[in-house]
Design an enzyme around this catalytic site. Sequence first.
Site, PDB file in Angstrom:
ATOM      1  N   LEU A  19      22.619  72.536  72.047  1.00 55.08           N
ATOM      2  CA  LEU A  19      23.184  71.252  71.613  1.00 55.08           C
ATOM      3  C   LEU A  19      24.642  71.152  72.033  1.00 55.08           C
ATOM      4  O   LEU A  19      25.377  72.153  72.030  1.00 55.08           O
ATOM      5  CB  LEU A  19      23.077  71.121  70.085  1.00 55.08           C
ATOM      6  N   GLY A  37      19.763  75.592  71.110  1.00 58.04           N
ATOM      7  CA  GLY A  37      18.929  74.438  71.445  1.00 58.04           C
ATOM      8  C   GLY A  37      18.203  74.581  72.771  1.00 58.04           C
ATOM      9  O   GLY A  37      17.123  74.018  72.961  1.00 58.04           O
ATOM     10  N   ASN A  87      20.992  81.715  68.485  1.00 54.06           N
ATOM     11  CA  ASN A  87      22.216  82.440  68.126  1.00 54.06           C
ATOM     12  C   ASN A  87      23.092  81.671  67.138  1.00 54.06           C
ATOM     13  O   ASN A  87      24.285  81.951  67.006  1.00 54.06           O
ATOM     14  CB  ASN A  87      23.031  82.737  69.393  1.00 54.06           C
ATOM     15  N   GLU A  88      22.507  80.699  66.419  1.00 50.53           N
ATOM     16  CA  GLU A  88      23.312  79.808  65.578  1.00 50.53           C
ATOM     17  C   GLU A  88      24.239  80.558  64.617  1.00 50.53           C
ATOM     18  O   GLU A  88      25.384  80.154  64.406  1.00 50.53           O
ATOM     19  CB  GLU A  88      22.393  78.865  64.766  1.00 50.53           C
TER      20      GLU A  88
HETATM   21  C1  LIG Z   1      19.027  70.197  58.448  1.00 48.45           C
HETATM   22  C2  LIG Z   1      20.085  70.938  59.100  1.00 48.45           C
HETATM   23  C3  LIG Z   1      20.765  71.751  58.130  1.00 48.45           C
HETATM   24  C4  LIG Z   1      21.619  72.666  58.388  1.00 48.45           C
HETATM   25  C5  LIG Z   1      22.075  73.093  59.693  1.00 48.45           C
HETATM   26  C6  LIG Z   1      23.055  72.188  60.196  1.00 48.45           C
HETATM   27  C7  LIG Z   1      23.661  72.306  61.338  1.00 48.45           C
HETATM   28  C8  LIG Z   1      23.555  73.378  62.227  1.00 48.45           C
HETATM   29  C9  LIG Z   1      22.625  73.129  63.330  1.00 48.45           C
HETATM   30  C10 LIG Z   1      23.298  73.501  64.541  1.00 48.45           C
HETATM   31  C11 LIG Z   1      22.374  73.835  65.605  1.00 48.45           C
HETATM   32  C12 LIG Z   1      22.887  74.197  66.736  1.00 48.45           C
HETATM   33  C13 LIG Z   1      22.065  74.528  67.886  1.00 48.45           C
HETATM   34  C14 LIG Z   1      22.853  74.672  69.152  1.00 48.45           C
HETATM   35  O1  LIG Z   1      22.281  74.529  70.183  1.00 48.45           O
HETATM   36  S1  LIG Z   1      24.529  74.987  69.067  1.00 48.45           S
HETATM   37  C15 LIG Z   1      24.995  75.411  70.709  1.00 48.45           C
HETATM   38  C16 LIG Z   1      24.890  76.881  70.911  1.00 48.45           C
HETATM   39  N1  LIG Z   1      25.201  77.198  72.249  1.00 48.45           N
HETATM   40  C17 LIG Z   1      25.881  78.291  72.602  1.00 48.45           C
HETATM   41  O2  LIG Z   1      26.257  79.124  71.807  1.00 48.45           O
HETATM   42  C18 LIG Z   1      26.192  78.451  74.071  1.00 48.45           C
HETATM   43  C19 LIG Z   1      27.646  78.287  74.310  1.00 48.45           C
HETATM   44  N2  LIG Z   1      27.944  78.405  75.730  1.00 48.45           N
HETATM   45  C20 LIG Z   1      27.970  79.576  76.388  1.00 48.45           C
HETATM   46  O3  LIG Z   1      27.699  80.632  75.856  1.00 48.45           O
HETATM   47  C21 LIG Z   1      28.366  79.519  77.835  1.00 48.45           C
HETATM   48  O4  LIG Z   1      28.968  78.295  78.080  1.00 48.45           O
HETATM   49  C22 LIG Z   1      27.152  79.675  78.787  1.00 48.45           C
HETATM   50  C23 LIG Z   1      26.650  81.131  78.755  1.00 48.45           C
HETATM   51  C24 LIG Z   1      26.036  78.705  78.487  1.00 48.45           C
HETATM   52  C25 LIG Z   1      27.651  79.373  80.247  1.00 48.45           C
HETATM   53  O5  LIG Z   1      28.766  80.207  80.533  1.00 48.45           O
HETATM   54  P1  LIG Z   1      29.713  79.825  81.759  1.00 48.45           P
HETATM   55  O6  LIG Z   1      30.725  80.910  81.850  1.00 48.45           O
HETATM   56  O7  LIG Z   1      28.910  79.504  82.959  1.00 48.45           O
HETATM   57  O8  LIG Z   1      30.391  78.431  81.346  1.00 48.45           O
HETATM   58  P2  LIG Z   1      31.579  78.227  80.290  1.00 48.45           P
HETATM   59  O9  LIG Z   1      32.884  78.383  81.007  1.00 48.45           O
HETATM   60  O10 LIG Z   1      31.362  79.027  79.081  1.00 48.45           O
HETATM   61  O11 LIG Z   1      31.372  76.693  79.889  1.00 48.45           O
HETATM   62  C26 LIG Z   1      31.690  75.650  80.788  1.00 48.45           C
HETATM   63  C27 LIG Z   1      32.145  74.457  79.972  1.00 48.45           C
HETATM   64  O12 LIG Z   1      31.053  74.032  79.145  1.00 48.45           O
HETATM   65  C28 LIG Z   1      31.471  74.025  77.777  1.00 48.45           C
HETATM   66  N3  LIG Z   1      30.305  74.328  76.912  1.00 48.45           N
HETATM   67  C29 LIG Z   1      29.566  75.441  76.946  1.00 48.45           C
HETATM   68  N4  LIG Z   1      28.562  75.365  76.051  1.00 48.45           N
HETATM   69  C30 LIG Z   1      28.693  74.167  75.436  1.00 48.45           C
HETATM   70  C31 LIG Z   1      27.964  73.522  74.411  1.00 48.45           C
HETATM   71  N5  LIG Z   1      26.868  74.043  73.834  1.00 48.45           N
HETATM   72  N6  LIG Z   1      28.373  72.297  74.023  1.00 48.45           N
HETATM   73  C32 LIG Z   1      29.460  71.731  74.569  1.00 48.45           C
HETATM   74  N7  LIG Z   1      30.207  72.306  75.567  1.00 48.45           N
HETATM   75  C33 LIG Z   1      29.807  73.514  75.978  1.00 48.45           C
HETATM   76  C34 LIG Z   1      32.571  75.051  77.695  1.00 48.45           C
HETATM   77  O13 LIG Z   1      33.373  74.820  76.588  1.00 48.45           O
HETATM   78  C35 LIG Z   1      33.277  74.818  79.014  1.00 48.45           C
HETATM   79  O14 LIG Z   1      34.067  73.651  78.830  1.00 48.45           O
HETATM   80  P3  LIG Z   1      35.456  73.472  79.611  1.00 48.45           P
HETATM   81  O15 LIG Z   1      36.282  74.683  79.318  1.00 48.45           O
HETATM   82  O16 LIG Z   1      35.081  73.356  81.064  1.00 48.45           O
HETATM   83  O17 LIG Z   1      36.031  72.223  79.033  1.00 48.45           O
END
Ligand SMILES: CC/C=C\C/C=C\CCC/C=C/CC(=O)SCCNC(=O)CCNC(=O)[C@H](O)C(C)(C)COP(=O)(O)OP(=O)(O)OC[C@H]1O[C@@H](n2cnc3c(N)ncnc32)[C@H](O)[C@@H]1OP(=O)(O)O
Length: 280
Positions: A86, A131, A155-156
């Site tokens: 997400l 997600g 990994n939330e």
């Molecule tokens: C009823 C409900 C009740 C209770 C619960 C309520 C709420 C909670 C529910 C929440 C659920 C969440 C589910 C999710 O999916 S949360 C997202 C989890 N994702 C991650 O942890 C991944 C994060 N990203 C990474 O680990 C790395 O980016 C990745 C390995 C994917 C890629 O690495 P790489 O080195 O290639 O790129 P980066 O330099 O890290 O990233 C590039 C730019 O992208 C931005 N980024 C990365 N991930 C996200 C993301 N998920 N969302 C938004 N932006 C993201 C990162 O910040 C970099 O940005 P800039 O620096 O270029 O601006």
Amino acid sequence: MAQDLVDGLLIKARSHLPPPSEPLGKLSKRDRKGVAVIKLKNPPVNSLSLEVLTEFVISLEKLENDKTFRGVIVTSDCPGIFSAGLDLTEMCGKSQAHYAEFWRAVQELWLRLYLSNLVLIAAINGVSPAGGCLISLTCDYRVLADNPKYNIGLNETLLGVVAPSWFKDTLVNTVGHRTAERALQLGLLFPPAEALRVGMVDQVVPEDQVHSTALSVMAQWLAVPDHARQLTKSLMRKPTADRLVKQRDADIQYFLQFVSRDSIQKSLRMYLDKLRQKKG
Ligand SMILES: CC/C=C\C/C=C\CCC/C=C/CC(=O)SCCNC(=O)CCNC(=O)[C@H](O)C(C)(C)COP(=O)(O)OP(=O)(O)OC[C@H]1O[C@@H](n2cnc3c(N)ncnc32)[C@H](O)[C@@H]1OP(=O)(O)O
């Protein structure tokens, strides 16, 4: 040739689209064999923004309604990244109305994917946290590229948030209760061999064979008569989906309360900052 079986459908975020005259999702009907490919394309990391979620649902709906299609391969157009999950910026510093709209879109995509009548095969060609993992778990079969960087899991907890009950149910239905409990509490991201061992994916293959393997698997699933397979899928999945359907609004309210907490906003911001600082 295997590739001849496949039709293309690209999901793009509007901000990355070329001229506005081009349609947002492209659905070509050249295919005769009924298999489409949905390629997620929202650079740099295929985060699931409100726009991507909405477009994904629309594309799936089109495919469901087009009886020439019987199966979809879900994969990524971003090298090395299936989906970063997400879009965290959708959950930070926004209005209550925005959170509600975003969460409804997350629910909608999950329901559409989980209950799809189509055969869904995930061709996981990159890292797949949270997600991103969830999308693959809604598919009927998962093929993961054998690359030690391509971790997959929910990994939330490592972000200081909680995977909602229906994320949890999807994982439990795939890997069983004990593995899911450990994986969820610890926020485990599994490398390919481990993911295969615990049943999070069905097959691990060399990276250049992910697509062809997904096609072969698709052929096997499509050999089963649709009506029998679809009813069986529904028998297996509907009880889980119904739990969310019966309380969608309550689930949204719970999300709103949770995500609006100062402590949760702080955790999400810190996590985003950490990602951004990684480079510098
Ligand atoms: C009823 C409900 C009740 C209770 C619960 C309520 C709420 C909670 C529910 C929440 C659920 C969440 C589910 C999710 O999916 S949360 C997202 C989890 N994702 C991650 O942890 C991944 C994060 N990203 C990474 O680990 C790395 O980016 C990745 C390995 C994917 C890629 O690495 P790489 O080195 O290639 O790129 P980066 O330099 O890290 O990233 C590039 C730019 O992208 C931005 N980024 C990365 N991930 C996200 C993301 N998920 N969302 C938004 N932006 C993201 C990162 O910040 C970099 O940005 P800039 O620096 O270029 O601006």
